[in-house]
Structures are given as C-alpha cells and as structure tokens.
Design an enzyme around this catalytic site. Structure first.
Site, PDB file in Angstrom:
ATOM      1  N   HIS A  81       1.112  -2.193  -3.629  1.00 31.26           N
ATOM      2  CA  HIS A  81       0.905  -3.107  -4.626  1.00 31.26           C
ATOM      3  C   HIS A  81      -0.782  -3.157  -4.630  1.00 31.26           C
ATOM      4  CE1 HIS A  81       4.876  -4.266  -5.900  1.00 31.26           C
ATOM      5  NE2 HIS A  81       5.218  -4.996  -4.893  1.00 31.26           N
ATOM      6  N   HIS A  86       5.107  -2.056   1.833  1.00 33.36           N
ATOM      7  CA  HIS A  86       5.388  -2.347   0.356  1.00 33.36           C
ATOM      8  C   HIS A  86       4.369  -3.174  -0.133  1.00 33.36           C
ATOM      9  CE1 HIS A  86       8.374  -3.727  -2.809  1.00 33.36           C
ATOM     10  NE2 HIS A  86       7.587  -4.682  -2.935  1.00 33.36           N
ATOM     11  N   GLU A  87       3.614  -3.975   0.279  1.00 33.74           N
ATOM     12  CA  GLU A  87       2.558  -4.692  -0.186  1.00 33.74           C
ATOM     13  C   GLU A  87       1.326  -3.930  -0.280  1.00 33.74           C
ATOM     14  OE1 GLU A  87       2.956  -7.583  -1.630  1.00 33.74           O
ATOM     15  OE2 GLU A  87       5.005  -7.625  -1.006  1.00 33.74           O
TER      16      GLU A  87
END
Length: 345
Positions: free
Chosen positions: A25, A21-22
């Site tokens: 980003h 998920h990170e």
C-alpha cells in the site's frame, strides 16, 4: 523452550507478512503521488519515530505487522494529494497493492521451494500403493485431467481435489493412450480426522518431471494459482455449508501451525509461510466489507457512478463488516484454543 521458540517464530512471520502487505500500500501510494502521513512498523505505542518529508516513519511497541495512514483515506480532504482526490484507477492500484505483494511473496517462496526440490511432480500415475482400491479403475500411466469436474494442472490440485471428497467415490477424467476417458466412481479408502471429518487416502504416486528453467518457472507460477483456487473454493464451500465454520483456523491455529513447521525443516517452514501469505492476499481481495476487496467494490461503484459513495454509509458498512469478521475471529480462536489444549493434555 520449544513452545517459546514457536511463539517467537509465529509472531515474526505474521509481522513480516502484514508488514509486506502494508508496504505494498505504501509504495503504491507514493508512486501515485498520495500523501502518506505515517508508515508504522508494529502496532501500539510509538517507540521511535522520524519525520521525512510528509511522512512520519515509526516503530511501535507490538511487533505484529504495521499500517499505512494516508491523507483523505477515510474522510474528505482538500489536499490535492489526498487519497480521496485521486482518480479511481489510482485508488484501485493502491488498495489492491497490499494483497498483490502478499501473493508475490508467495510466488518467490514457492520458486525457492521448487529450486530446492530434486524433481517436480507430474500429474501422471507412476505406481499404486499396496492394496490401492483406485487401481480397480485407474491404470498406470494415466494422466489425471479432472477430478469431480475440477481441472487439474499440478500435483497440488490432485491433493486438494481428492481431500475435498468425503464419500470415497470420485469422478475423474484421465488421458490414457492419447485419449481422454471419463471414469465414474473411482473408489478410494477414507479415514476420519480428529475434527470428525472424513477424507480420502491417496493411494498412488506420480512420475517426476525433469527440472529445467521452463519447468521450474511453470511449477512456481501454477503453485500459487493452485493455492488461490483452494482459497476461493474453500470460501464457496463455507458459504454453501459444505465446510463448517468450526473447521476454520484463526490466528492461534495458524500461529501454532507456523511454529510447529519451524521445527520440521526449512522446506516445510517455507511452504507454510508461502501458503499463509497467499491465503492472506486472496482473502483480503474477497468482496467483503472491512477488507481491501470490500473497498475495491466501492471504488468500482464509484467508477461506474462517476462519484464516490457517501463516506458516511461506506463507513457504516465497513464497520458492520469488521464487527462480523471480529466475531468470526473470536469464534474460530475459541475453537483453536480448545483444539490446542486438547492436543496438549
């Protein structure tokens, strides 16, 4: 020893899902020319760090995911490469990228699962179990089109739609002999679960579909879409009171499920991980404060107004949302632990 193994597996899976998920980003921010001050694997005190360009890459003590720290993410900055100084569409891409990566991971895992299967399930009834009450209305070769008004695309939709019904009487639309027929009050037997809720006993089987490149890709695409629908429908059920808060699972409950699935074979384990990563992706896109979806709402408002919402007020709203979310997590975690000890003793 088995409990220790389950805990390690759960920590690893949670860490991997959050890390991906990170990473979404991070790579989106780099692509948009945003200065990333730190990309960390894990949380807590720093064990190892290395500076490369503008970014510090760090490994932290607690193996529970990671985080991305972008310049100007939560405050004003005069750096032209700061998050706050980028165009609205660029910021939207960066904020949404984490959840999109989670959903893409789910798609890849489900694609692997479909390839591992000997066949693909259809939505056409092939046989009834002994004593099946639904056979009083349904017939062999019926192709299920809708259940209680919900469109059915794959077998997973059938399972979810039937499990949502609690009274055992289901309205269905089927395709029979080339015609669509509306069936009301199709009877199913029900059973009571350990949490006191009731659910339908699915008393029929469906035909398999031949595996081809097309059917595999179609199933792998529709499966995560089906899970996304489940998350959204479950959220609506929770808001409208059809679903009780104490029926939710928090980190402890989910972690327990992950650990247990690891002892049930590779297919069960991959299915559990796929389901969780898609859930996390969709949940993060819900328009709630403190979530990526909440930040997207403010970015959409910024795009409409032509200027951002005052960071002070946005911060207060996100802080309040985070407080409420943490309260929910504490509540469901308490019930998770209660259920866990009830099952152990």
């Amino acid at each position: 020893m088995q409990l220790f193994f389950q805990i390690i597996v759960a920590i690893f899976v949670f860490g991997l899902i959050i890390l991906i998920h990170e990473a979404g980003h991070f790579f989106a921010a780099k692509r948009m020319g945003i200065r990333v001050n730190e990309f960390a694997i894990g949380m807590g005190p720093v064990l190892f760090k290395k500076q490369k360009g503008d970014t510090q890459y760090a490994v932290r003590l607690l193996p529970i995911g990671g985080f991305v720290s972008m310049e100007g993410e939560d405050e004003e900055s005069y750096d032209e490469n700061a998050f706050c100084n980028k165009k609205v569409w660029q910021k939207i891409v960066v904020v949404a990228a984490g959840a999109i990566m989670n959903i893409l991971l789910g798609f890849l895992l489900l694609l692997i699962l479909v390839n591992m299967s000997t066949s693909i399930a259809s939505t056409q009834i092939s046989r009834f179990n002994d004593g099946a009450t639904s056979s009083q209305v349904l017939q062999l070769d019926d192709k299920i089109i809708k259940i209680n008004g919900s469109r059915i695309f794959i077998d997973n939709d059938i399972i979810f739609a039937l499990l949502r019904d609690q009274d055992g009487l289901v309205d269905m639309e089927v395709e029979r002999d080339g015609e669509r027929i509306q069936l009301e009050n199709v009877p199913f037997q029900t059973e009571e679960y350990s949490d006191g809720t009731k659910g339908i006993v699915i008393d029929f089987k469906v035909y398999p579909i031949e595996k081809t490149v097309g059917s595999v890709l179609k199933q792998a695409l529709l499966w995560p879409i089906s899970i996304i629908r489940q998350v959204l429908v479950s959220f609506v059920d929770l808001v409208t009171g059809n679903f009780q808060l104490n029926q939710l699972s928090g980190p402890v409950g989910v972690g327990t499920a992950i650990g247990q699935s690891a002892t049930m074979g590779l297919r069960t384990f991959l299915l559990m991980v796929a389901f969780i990563t898609v859930n996390i992706g969709v949940f993060n896109l819900l328009p709630l404060p403190a979530l990526d979806g909440g930040r997207l709402v403010f970015l959409i408002i910024e795009g409409i107004r032509g200027k951002p919402v005052n960071p002070k007020y946005e911060g207060i709203i996100h802080a309040a949302g985070l407080f409420l979310l943490l309260g929910v997590v504490v509540f469901v975690t308490f019930h998770d632990i209660q259920r866990l000890f009830t099952g152990l003793f």
